[in-house]
Design a protein around this motif. Structure first.
Motif, PDB file in Angstrom:
ATOM      1  N   ASN A  79      94.413 -22.527 -80.845  1.00  0.00           N
ATOM      2  CA  ASN A  79      95.011 -22.714 -82.178  1.00  0.00           C
ATOM      3  C   ASN A  79      95.977 -21.583 -82.532  1.00  0.00           C
ATOM      4  O   ASN A  79      96.020 -21.102 -83.661  1.00  0.00           O
ATOM      5  N   TYR A  80      96.759 -21.184 -81.557  1.00  0.00           N
ATOM      6  CA  TYR A  80      97.699 -20.058 -81.639  1.00  0.00           C
ATOM      7  C   TYR A  80      98.847 -20.376 -82.596  1.00  0.00           C
ATOM      8  O   TYR A  80      99.448 -21.435 -82.530  1.00  0.00           O
ATOM      9  N   LYS A  81      99.144 -19.438 -83.493  1.00  0.00           N
ATOM     10  CA  LYS A  81     100.288 -19.565 -84.413  1.00  0.00           C
ATOM     11  C   LYS A  81     100.884 -18.176 -84.602  1.00  0.00           C
ATOM     12  O   LYS A  81     100.184 -17.228 -84.966  1.00  0.00           O
ATOM     13  N   LEU A  82     102.196 -18.064 -84.383  1.00  0.00           N
ATOM     14  CA  LEU A  82     102.900 -16.784 -84.349  1.00  0.00           C
ATOM     15  C   LEU A  82     104.012 -16.733 -85.385  1.00  0.00           C
ATOM     16  O   LEU A  82     104.697 -17.727 -85.627  1.00  0.00           O
ATOM     17  N   LYS A  83     104.226 -15.544 -85.964  1.00  0.00           N
ATOM     18  CA  LYS A  83     105.371 -15.275 -86.839  1.00  0.00           C
ATOM     19  C   LYS A  83     106.003 -13.965 -86.396  1.00  0.00           C
ATOM     20  O   LYS A  83     105.329 -12.941 -86.305  1.00  0.00           O
ATOM     21  N   LYS A  84     107.313 -14.005 -86.074  1.00  0.00           N
ATOM     22  CA  LYS A  84     108.068 -12.810 -85.678  1.00  0.00           C
ATOM     23  C   LYS A  84     109.077 -12.463 -86.769  1.00  0.00           C
ATOM     24  O   LYS A  84     109.559 -13.350 -87.464  1.00  0.00           O
ATOM     25  N   GLU A  85     109.407 -11.181 -86.874  1.00  0.00           N
ATOM     26  CA  GLU A  85     110.393 -10.716 -87.860  1.00  0.00           C
ATOM     27  C   GLU A  85     111.270  -9.648 -87.210  1.00  0.00           C
ATOM     28  O   GLU A  85     110.756  -8.714 -86.576  1.00  0.00           O
TER      29      GLU A  85
END
Length: 137
Positions: free
Chosen positions: A70-76
């Motif tokens: 259930n991987y969920k990623l946010k990059k900035e």
């Protein structure tokens, strides 16, 4: 010749675009698709793991996403120069026993003239969280 747009030198807009493309690819959890953003001889440090080559990246990601469910990623975008980008990120995942985690980290990326990533250095820390604390749904 293999290219992955946008190409360096980066502007603010193209650096943001490159970061978003990486986020989208990683959220696909498709190891082959993700690996195509890297040079054949890419060099990685991921936590304490050292990886060399596109094929090794693909194998690493296959193993990662079997473990991190259930991987969920946010990059900035954090910073950029001619052919380098620094990002901060967080991602959430669940282990086989149902425990949720949030991983925090920073990555430093270096690209060749064709927009493929030659080097990726990632520092990452995991924090166990309750499901009610999830932010990346």
């Amino acid at each position: 010749m293999e290219q992955k747009h946008p190409l360096p030198p980066f502007t603010f807009e193209t650096a943001v675009q490159k970061v978003q493309l990486a986020e989208d690819a990683w959220n696909s959890q498709d190891p082959e698709k993700v690996s195509l953003a890297y040079t054949i001889d890419t060099v990685w440090r991921n936590r304490s793991t050292f990886i060399n080559g596109r094929r090794a990246v693909q194998e690493f990601l296959e193993t990662k996403w079997k473990k991190e469910l259930n991987y969920k990623l946010k990059k900035e975008l954090w910073a950029y120069t001619d052919n380098r980008i620094a990002v901060r990120f967080e991602y959430e995942w669940q282990d086989q026993q149902g425990q949720w985690f949030r991983a925090y980290g920073n990555e430093n990326w270096e690209f060749n003239e064709n927009g493929l990533m030659e080097k990726r250095y990632a520092s990452i820390n995991d924090l166990p969280i309750d499901e009610s604390e999830r932010r990346l749904v």
